[in-house]
Enzyme design. Structure first.
Site, PDB file in Angstrom:
ATOM      1  N   ASP A 112     -18.414  -5.652  -6.921  1.00  0.00           N
ATOM      2  CA  ASP A 112     -18.311  -6.561  -5.767  1.00  0.00           C
ATOM      3  C   ASP A 112     -17.207  -7.578  -6.040  1.00  0.00           C
ATOM      4  OD1 ASP A 112     -20.321  -7.779  -3.330  1.00  0.00           O
ATOM      5  OD2 ASP A 112     -19.055  -9.237  -4.385  1.00  0.00           O
ATOM      6  N   ASN A 159     -10.385 -14.254   2.093  1.00  0.00           N
ATOM      7  CA  ASN A 159     -10.079 -14.081   3.529  1.00  0.00           C
ATOM      8  C   ASN A 159      -9.676 -15.410   4.163  1.00  0.00           C
ATOM      9  OD1 ASN A 159     -10.456 -11.311   3.981  1.00  0.00           O
ATOM     10  ND2 ASN A 159     -12.671 -11.551   4.040  1.00  0.00           N
ATOM     11  N   GLU A 162     -17.597  -5.336   0.885  1.00  0.00           N
ATOM     12  CA  GLU A 162     -16.699  -5.309  -0.272  1.00  0.00           C
ATOM     13  C   GLU A 162     -17.476  -4.921  -1.526  1.00  0.00           C
ATOM     14  OE1 GLU A 162     -18.857  -8.324  -0.672  1.00  0.00           O
ATOM     15  OE2 GLU A 162     -17.201  -9.160  -1.831  1.00  0.00           O
ATOM     16  N   HIS A 202      -7.398 -12.162   6.823  1.00  0.00           N
ATOM     17  CA  HIS A 202      -8.193 -10.940   6.739  1.00  0.00           C
ATOM     18  C   HIS A 202      -7.368  -9.737   6.309  1.00  0.00           C
ATOM     19  CE1 HIS A 202     -11.529  -8.292   7.907  1.00  0.00           C
ATOM     20  NE2 HIS A 202     -12.254  -9.379   7.757  1.00  0.00           N
ATOM     21  N   ASP A 249      -7.991  -7.249   3.262  1.00  0.00           N
ATOM     22  CA  ASP A 249      -8.013  -5.770   3.361  1.00  0.00           C
ATOM     23  C   ASP A 249      -7.130  -5.135   2.282  1.00  0.00           C
ATOM     24  OD1 ASP A 249      -9.665  -5.876   5.493  1.00  0.00           O
ATOM     25  OD2 ASP A 249      -8.208  -5.243   7.001  1.00  0.00           O
TER      26      ASP A 249
HETATM   27  P1  GH3 Z   1     -19.412 -13.373  -4.205  1.00  0.00           P
HETATM   28  O1  GH3 Z   1     -18.491 -13.718  -5.302  1.00  0.00           O
HETATM   29  O2  GH3 Z   1     -20.750 -13.988  -4.408  1.00  0.00           O
HETATM   30  O3  GH3 Z   1     -19.491 -11.924  -3.956  1.00  0.00           O
HETATM   31  O4  GH3 Z   1     -18.821 -14.089  -2.920  1.00  0.00           O
HETATM   32  P2  GH3 Z   1     -18.215 -13.378  -1.658  1.00  0.00           P
HETATM   33  O5  GH3 Z   1     -17.475 -14.402  -0.897  1.00  0.00           O
HETATM   34  O6  GH3 Z   1     -17.422 -12.209  -2.050  1.00  0.00           O
HETATM   35  O7  GH3 Z   1     -19.500 -12.863  -0.952  1.00  0.00           O
HETATM   36  P3  GH3 Z   1     -20.014 -12.967   0.478  1.00  0.00           P
HETATM   37  O8  GH3 Z   1     -21.067 -11.958   0.632  1.00  0.00           O
HETATM   38  O9  GH3 Z   1     -20.381 -14.379   0.759  1.00  0.00           O
HETATM   39  O10 GH3 Z   1     -18.781 -12.537   1.369  1.00  0.00           O
HETATM   40  C1  GH3 Z   1     -18.305 -11.248   1.467  1.00  0.00           C
HETATM   41  C2  GH3 Z   1     -17.104 -11.316   2.344  1.00  0.00           C
HETATM   42  O11 GH3 Z   1     -16.409 -10.068   2.349  1.00  0.00           O
HETATM   43  C3  GH3 Z   1     -17.454 -11.597   3.770  1.00  0.00           C
HETATM   44  C4  GH3 Z   1     -16.553 -10.730   4.570  1.00  0.00           C
HETATM   45  O12 GH3 Z   1     -15.704 -11.464   5.402  1.00  0.00           O
HETATM   46  C5  GH3 Z   1     -15.708 -10.011   3.539  1.00  0.00           C
HETATM   47  N1  GH3 Z   1     -15.489  -8.649   3.907  1.00  0.00           N
HETATM   48  C6  GH3 Z   1     -16.385  -7.668   4.009  1.00  0.00           C
HETATM   49  N2  GH3 Z   1     -15.772  -6.518   4.364  1.00  0.00           N
HETATM   50  C7  GH3 Z   1     -14.448  -6.811   4.499  1.00  0.00           C
HETATM   51  C8  GH3 Z   1     -13.299  -6.048   4.850  1.00  0.00           C
HETATM   52  O13 GH3 Z   1     -13.349  -4.848   5.120  1.00  0.00           O
HETATM   53  N3  GH3 Z   1     -12.102  -6.664   4.868  1.00  0.00           N
HETATM   54  C9  GH3 Z   1     -12.005  -7.983   4.555  1.00  0.00           C
HETATM   55  N4  GH3 Z   1     -10.797  -8.533   4.594  1.00  0.00           N
HETATM   56  N5  GH3 Z   1     -13.068  -8.715   4.240  1.00  0.00           N
HETATM   57  C10 GH3 Z   1     -14.280  -8.159   4.203  1.00  0.00           C
HETATM   58 MG    MG Z   2     -18.299 -10.571  -3.003  1.00  0.00          MG
END
Ligand code: GH3
Ligand code: MG
Length: 393
Positions: free
Chosen positions: A266, A274, A309, A279, A283
């Site tokens: 992760d 982001n 992610e 964004h 990606d």
């Molecule tokens: P942690 O270190 O605890 O994992 O913090 P985090 O910010 O990574 O975790 P959190 O679950 O709070 O956020 C995950 C983020 O990942 C939220 C979302 O916007 C982003 N995300 C999920 N899928 C995608 C994607 O396909 N593209 C992009 N750019 N961002 C994504």
């Molecule tokens: Mg994360």
């Protein structure tokens, strides 16, 4: 003009069928194919013939085949430049009579349906062509010495490359029941000789059109199949695919008492990435993290995008120690890498990974995923950018 008005039966010299011919089947022994072959022998011979073609041997003692450019070549020609569904289709023309083949070629060529017309003078020579070349339509004389049309048809239907190609038969016998039997057996069409060439060409056009539609459909289905198992952004497998793989590997590991280890990776603070870079930059980083992983995986390992992610990697036949090495390599490579977004700005991310192996208490794949998740949570709470193994702390 009508085709096939000449004596339709194969010529026979005293004591020897002109269609008996010899094929080197093993490099050592010579096999003779004659009119008296039973089906079992023909099928066995077909297997040997296929072996010969697969070995890429160009030596052929059988009848020659002729390309559209008129050059005689032994057996099949060069690898096909044309592909089904494309503009240059290939017709395989099987007839014992050279005169017939010339008449048919002269009737069919002006219609410009086929980029290539390959001729074969009997069933085995025809079979040799389809084993080595992509053929879109087969136009075959039903009455052939040795491997005649009715014996050739089921063999053609079993060959992967030709099984869906239309097979049109020409017969000198005006026998409706026989025609019906051939159609029931999988022939696309049966025309009685003498045939009107306009009708023949019109029928070939219909069969070629159907074949192309069928090919297009197959390609679209394959694309759809791929899309449903591969994540478009990262190139990783989809969640559903990796879940299915995990279920199968779980059963296999239980049955054979073999090791099974998974990684759950992760990206750290990805929400912040982001927010800070946009964004599209996020990606690009996600794609980069996946690509580093894919570069390192073996063919037998499967990685899927599990959540936004979150990435799940299934390592069948792997002990936790080996998986830990892979996880650490992935983590370190991500930490070092810089990813470019579409605007060219560079960014870096870090990755936390939980590693878990199947143990005796785990009753389902979900409990294994739960253990990897718990290890990942520990990696996050211990400062991120690290690998943690599941198990007692
Ligand atoms: P942690 O270190 O605890 O994992 O913090 P985090 O910010 O990574 O975790 P959190 O679950 O709070 O956020 C995950 C983020 O990942 C939220 C979302 O916007 C982003 N995300 C999920 N899928 C995608 C994607 O396909 N593209 C992009 N750019 N961002 C994504
Ligand atoms: Mg994360």
């Amino acid at each position: 003009m009508r085709i096939g008005a000449e004596n339709p039966e194969p010529r026979r010299a005293a004591g020897v069928s002109p269609y008996d011919h010899k094929v080197i089947a093993s490099g050592q022994s010579l096999l003779c194919f004659g009119c008296d072959s039973d089906e079992a022998r023909l099928l066995r011979q077909t297997g040997l013939l296929r072996l010969e073609v697969l070995r890429g041997r160009s030596r052929c003692r059988g009848p020659l085949t002729k390309t559209a450019r008129g050059a005689d070549v032994p057996g099949a020609g060069a690898p096909p430049a044309d592909r089904p569904g494309g503009a240059l289709a290939t017709l395989l023309l099987i007839d014992h009579s050279e005169t017939h083949r010339a008449q048919l070629r002269a009737a069919i060529e002006p219609a410009e349906l086929f980029g290539d017309i390959v001729e074969a003078s009997d069933g085995l020579a025809g079979l040799r062509v389809v084993l080595d070349k992509s053929v879109d339509v087969v136009l075959c004389r039903l009455e052939l010495a040795g491997l005649d049309g009715s014996k050739l048809l089921p063999i053609l239907r079993e060959q992967p490359g030709i099984s869906a190609a239309p097979v049109v038969f020409l017969t000198s016998q005006d026998d409706a029941e026989r025609r019906a039997r051939m159609l029931d057996a999988g022939a696309s069409d049966v025309l009685t000789l003498p045939a009107h060439f306009g009708e023949l060409v019109a029928r070939l056009r219909i069969h070629l059109r159907l074949k192309r539609l069928q090919d297009d459909l197959r390609v679209k289905n394959e694309t759809l199949g791929r899309l449903s198992t591969v994540d478009a952004l990262t190139g990783l497998r989809t969640r559903r695919y990796v879940d299915d793989v995990l279920s199968i590997e779980f059963l296999r590991a239980r049955r054979y008492a073999s090791p099974l280890t998974i990684l759950m990776g992760d990206i750290d603070h990805f929400k912040q990435v982001n927010d800070d870079y946009g964004h599209l930059a996020g990606d690009a980083a996600l794609r980069g993290v996946a690509s580093i992983l894919l570069h390192d995986l073996r063919n037998t390992d499967v990685a899927g995008r599990y959540g936004g992610e979150e990435i799940l990697v299934v390592l069948a036949q792997n002990e936790i120690s080996g998986a830990r090495v892979l996880a650490e390599r992935w983590r370190a490579a991500v930490e070092e890498a810089r990813f470019a977004d579409p605007a060219g700005q560079m960014l870096g991310v870090t990755l936390s990974i939980g590693v878990a192996s199947l143990d005796a208490e785990m009753a389902s794949p979900e409990s294994l995923v739960g253990a990897a998740d718990a290890a990942l949570y520990r990696a996050k709470s211990s400062g991120r950018n690290r690998v943690e193994l599941a198990g007692p702390v």
